[in-house]
Structures are given as C-alpha cells and as structure tokens.
Write a protein that holds these residues in place. Sequence first.
Motif, PDB file in Angstrom:
ATOM      1  N   ALA A   3       0.852  -1.187   0.000  1.00 23.04           N
ATOM      2  CA  ALA A   3       0.000   0.000   0.000  1.00 23.04           C
ATOM      3  C   ALA A   3       0.890   1.240   0.000  1.00 23.04           C
ATOM      4  N   LYS A   4       0.316   2.364  -0.451  1.00 25.03           N
ATOM      5  CA  LYS A   4       1.092   3.611  -0.461  1.00 25.03           C
ATOM      6  C   LYS A   4       0.174   4.787  -0.143  1.00 25.03           C
ATOM      7  N   THR A   5       0.518   5.478   0.953  1.00 26.62           N
ATOM      8  CA  THR A   5      -0.189   6.698   1.322  1.00 26.62           C
ATOM      9  C   THR A   5       0.806   7.853   1.240  1.00 26.62           C
ATOM     10  N   PHE A   6       0.500   8.855   0.423  1.00 26.93           N
ATOM     11  CA  PHE A   6       1.402   9.989   0.272  1.00 26.93           C
ATOM     12  C   PHE A   6       1.158  11.025   1.361  1.00 26.93           C
ATOM     13  N   PRO A   7       2.142  11.899   1.630  1.00 30.94           N
ATOM     14  CA  PRO A   7       1.951  12.950   2.629  1.00 30.94           C
ATOM     15  C   PRO A   7       0.683  13.738   2.322  1.00 30.94           C
ATOM     16  N   GLY A   8      -0.105  14.006   3.351  1.00 26.46           N
ATOM     17  CA  GLY A   8      -1.391  14.659   3.137  1.00 26.46           C
ATOM     18  C   GLY A   8      -2.540  13.678   3.180  1.00 26.46           C
ATOM     19  N   GLY A   9      -2.197  12.364   3.157  1.00 21.70           N
ATOM     20  CA  GLY A   9      -3.232  11.345   3.317  1.00 21.70           C
ATOM     21  C   GLY A   9      -3.767  10.735   2.040  1.00 21.70           C
ATOM     22  N   THR A  10      -3.268  11.164   0.877  1.00 22.92           N
ATOM     23  CA  THR A  10      -3.748  10.588  -0.382  1.00 22.92           C
ATOM     24  C   THR A  10      -3.331   9.125  -0.485  1.00 22.92           C
ATOM     25  N   LYS A  11      -4.308   8.242  -0.657  1.00 30.86           N
ATOM     26  CA  LYS A  11      -4.024   6.810  -0.775  1.00 30.86           C
ATOM     27  C   LYS A  11      -3.880   6.459  -2.253  1.00 30.86           C
ATOM     28  N   ALA A  12      -2.631   6.379  -2.716  1.00 25.31           N
ATOM     29  CA  ALA A  12      -2.373   6.058  -4.120  1.00 25.31           C
ATOM     30  C   ALA A  12      -2.571   4.581  -4.400  1.00 25.31           C
ATOM     31  N   LEU A  13      -2.350   3.743  -3.372  1.00 24.44           N
ATOM     32  CA  LEU A  13      -2.463   2.294  -3.541  1.00 24.44           C
ATOM     33  C   LEU A  13      -3.019   1.702  -2.256  1.00 24.44           C
ATOM     34  N   PRO A  20      -6.593   3.018 -15.910  1.00 22.67           N
ATOM     35  CA  PRO A  20      -6.526   4.430 -16.304  1.00 22.67           C
ATOM     36  C   PRO A  20      -5.499   5.189 -15.477  1.00 22.67           C
ATOM     37  N   SER A  21      -5.226   6.406 -15.880  1.00 25.63           N
ATOM     38  CA  SER A  21      -4.285   7.254 -15.133  1.00 25.63           C
ATOM     39  C   SER A  21      -4.780   7.427 -13.703  1.00 25.63           C
ATOM     40  N   GLY A  22      -3.841   7.338 -12.751  1.00 28.10           N
ATOM     41  CA  GLY A  22      -4.181   7.567 -11.349  1.00 28.10           C
ATOM     42  C   GLY A  22      -4.744   6.368 -10.620  1.00 28.10           C
ATOM     43  N   CYS A  23      -4.710   5.174 -11.258  1.00 23.94           N
ATOM     44  CA  CYS A  23      -5.315   3.997 -10.612  1.00 23.94           C
ATOM     45  C   CYS A  23      -4.345   3.292  -9.662  1.00 23.94           C
ATOM     46  N   GLY A  24      -3.058   3.679  -9.676  1.00 19.35           N
ATOM     47  CA  GLY A  24      -2.086   3.079  -8.761  1.00 19.35           C
ATOM     48  C   GLY A  24      -1.104   2.128  -9.409  1.00 19.35           C
ATOM     49  N   LYS A  25      -1.205   1.915 -10.722  1.00 17.62           N
ATOM     50  CA  LYS A  25      -0.359   0.903 -11.370  1.00 17.62           C
ATOM     51  C   LYS A  25       1.116   1.313 -11.386  1.00 17.62           C
ATOM     52  N   SER A  26       1.406   2.572 -11.690  1.00 19.54           N
ATOM     53  CA  SER A  26       2.809   3.010 -11.713  1.00 19.54           C
ATOM     54  C   SER A  26       3.385   3.064 -10.298  1.00 19.54           C
ATOM     55  N   THR A  27       2.555   3.420  -9.320  1.00 18.61           N
ATOM     56  CA  THR A  27       3.003   3.424  -7.921  1.00 18.61           C
ATOM     57  C   THR A  27       3.410   2.012  -7.506  1.00 18.61           C
ATOM     58  N   ILE A  38       7.175   0.738  -6.394  1.00 19.91           N
ATOM     59  CA  ILE A  38       7.431   0.089  -5.104  1.00 19.91           C
ATOM     60  C   ILE A  38       8.208  -1.210  -5.323  1.00 19.91           C
ATOM     61  N   ILE A  39       7.828  -1.984  -6.346  1.00 24.55           N
ATOM     62  CA  ILE A  39       8.555  -3.220  -6.658  1.00 24.55           C
ATOM     63  C   ILE A  39      10.017  -2.895  -6.995  1.00 24.55           C
ATOM     64  N   ALA A  40      10.210  -1.788  -7.716  1.00 25.62           N
ATOM     65  CA  ALA A  40      11.561  -1.396  -8.116  1.00 25.62           C
ATOM     66  C   ALA A  40      12.391  -0.873  -6.949  1.00 25.62           C
ATOM     67  N   GLY A  41      11.736  -0.398  -5.893  1.00 21.43           N
ATOM     68  CA  GLY A  41      12.457   0.220  -4.787  1.00 21.43           C
ATOM     69  C   GLY A  41      12.554   1.721  -4.924  1.00 21.43           C
ATOM     70  N   LEU A  42      11.813   2.296  -5.891  1.00 21.69           N
ATOM     71  CA  LEU A  42      11.830   3.745  -6.105  1.00 21.69           C
ATOM     72  C   LEU A  42      10.831   4.464  -5.202  1.00 21.69           C
ATOM     73  N   GLU A  43       9.883   3.733  -4.644  1.00 23.13           N
ATOM     74  CA  GLU A  43       8.944   4.265  -3.651  1.00 23.13           C
ATOM     75  C   GLU A  43       8.964   3.337  -2.441  1.00 23.13           C
ATOM     76  N   ILE A  44       8.788   3.907  -1.257  1.00 23.61           N
ATOM     77  CA  ILE A  44       8.727   3.112  -0.023  1.00 23.61           C
ATOM     78  C   ILE A  44       7.261   2.835   0.294  1.00 23.61           C
ATOM     79  N   PRO A  45       6.871   1.548   0.439  1.00 27.93           N
ATOM     80  CA  PRO A  45       5.470   1.237   0.747  1.00 27.93           C
ATOM     81  C   PRO A  45       5.126   1.574   2.190  1.00 27.93           C
TER      82      PRO A  45
END
Length: 343
Positions: free
Chosen positions: A9-19, A37-44, A48-55
Amino acid sequence: MTLTLTNIAKTFPGGTKALLPTDLEIAKGEILSLLGPSGCGKSTLLRIIAGLEIPDPGASIVFDGDDVTHQSVESRKIGMVFQSYALFPNMSVRSNIGYGLKMQKLPKAEIAARVDEVIGLCRLEPYADRAVTALSGGQKQRVALARAMAPRPRVLLLDEPLSALDAALRNHLRDELALLLRQFGITAIFVTHDQDEAMAIADRVAVMSQGQVAQIGTPEALYRNPATGFVARFVGDAMPLEGRIERAQMHLPGGVLTLPQAGDGQQVLVRAGDISIDPQGPITGRVETVTFLGTHYRIALSGVMAGPLFMLHAGLSAPKPGDEVRLSIPPEALLVLPMEMAA
C-alpha cells in the motif's frame, strides 16, 4: 523468478491513498500487465517493486524467497525500461548496453560477451556501433530492452514502454515486444493503459481501479467473464445499456431484450461487436453516423436507449445515416453484472 507481493500500500503525505493494500503472486517467467486508467495506482505499484517508492508499513516484497522489502534499488537486481528509454545520446548502441555492466566493474571480456549476447537476442547486430540518435523508435526500444537485460536481472519492469511511439509503430512493436520477452524467459511486469497492448503481450492482466486490483486473470478470462462493469468497460469496451430490467428481460426505448439470467438489481452491458443488423431483430434504432474502418464499419445508433449505442458492422456496405434498422443481440452476449456503487 517468483515474485510475491503482500499488503503493498502507499499513502502519500497529506493522506492521499495512491495504492490500497494489494497482494499479488507472479510465477517464474510470467509476463504480468498492470492495466488501468491514469491515477489507478499501477505506476506506484511498479515503483514500489523497483524500490523507487517506499510502501506503507506492513508490506512484503519477496523475490524467490529473498525478502527485498527494505533493500535498495541496486541490490534488488531488477531491469527497468522507461517510457522515454533514457538512453545516453552521446554513446553508441554497444556502449549504452554495456554501461550498467561497466558500473558494476565487471571484467572487460565478460562485459563484451554479455553485450554481444543481448545484441544478438534483440537483433541489433547491424546497429551495434551506431549512435542511438541515428536509430528509429523501434530500434531504440530494443536497445533499452537489451540494456535492461545485460546485467541478467531477476525481474524486468516496463513502464508504458510503447506509449511514446506513434500508433502504427506501436502496433508493430507490441508484437515484437511480446516475442522478445518470451525469448528472454524472464519474469516481467509492465504498466499500460492500453487494453490491446496488455492483452497482446501479457500472460495475465491485473486490471486496476482506484488504487486496487479490480480483477486479475488471463486476457481471455477477463474478456469473457468480467467481474464488474468497470472491467467489462476497460477490457473490450463494453457499453452499459440504459433501460428497465424486469426478471430476465431488459426494456429499452427501442424494444425488449431477453437476458441470459434474471437481472434485478444489476447492470447489463454489451460490446459493439455483439450487435448485428437483423430484419427480424427485437429492437429498433436509427443510424446517426457511419465510419468506415477498413475491415468493418462503426455505426452510431440513436433510439435504442436514451444515449447513443455503437455497433460494428462487417458487411460490404452499410446503412446510411437516417435509416431505421432492426437489431439483435444474442442473450449470451449480454453481460449481466452487479450494480456498481458510485465513486
């Protein structure tokens, strides 16, 4: 290499739940598409799998029994192909492919052998010593793939790899990419918003919506047995029919359709290719527009329901705008699915 994702899962600062919390199991050598579609969480999810975002806390990412959740990008040993290819314009094809190996300080002989191996696999021999600026879009894509494969990654991640190309080239390279990935025999995950691309390349497709996987399955399973209206619309462009359902019938302004099952409290969708002109058909529509697309005509109809309805017609000629036509839809082609809650 098997890939197991648990509670990602991924929650960005401000509380937006991207995943939202997501579990996925990807088999060794499997090609999985994250489609949505854009914004559905697929790139996030890919990042995360790549290690470019922290879950978010509680996530687990396991490569072949090796927990990489807290490992750096470099130590995960993944290959990545970006939308822009991110090639070095001042280097030759060979130098681009070997750059990552050089950074790993491998012996020169091993670098040369690996570069030659992927140049052969990607059919780049005629271009090996050219500058990448002298290559076509398709050749650049193959260089990007070769560069990602040269370090022998455990998993290959592709982020919208064809979206930067024009439509004609994209269709050609879609098939080439599917062939190359299978030749590599590597576990691969690629992100796309293009259903044709996902269905042509992937062994399985995970359709994503609003930060979660709506349904996962083979392209055939998703097309024939969508679990929700969203999946039916996104995989195969199904159109909702706007009418009144009574038991196993749908009452439309243009006539009455027999449903394959009772549809109370549900929605009914149909694909354009399942509607046909039939002089004995149970519903009537008026032709508004006719578009010739080479192998078939796309016809917009009014009067069947409140909004327009589209059909595909494969005849040698088509009705004209203004014509009244009778239509039929086989009951088994109607998708009767649970009503979706408004977002």
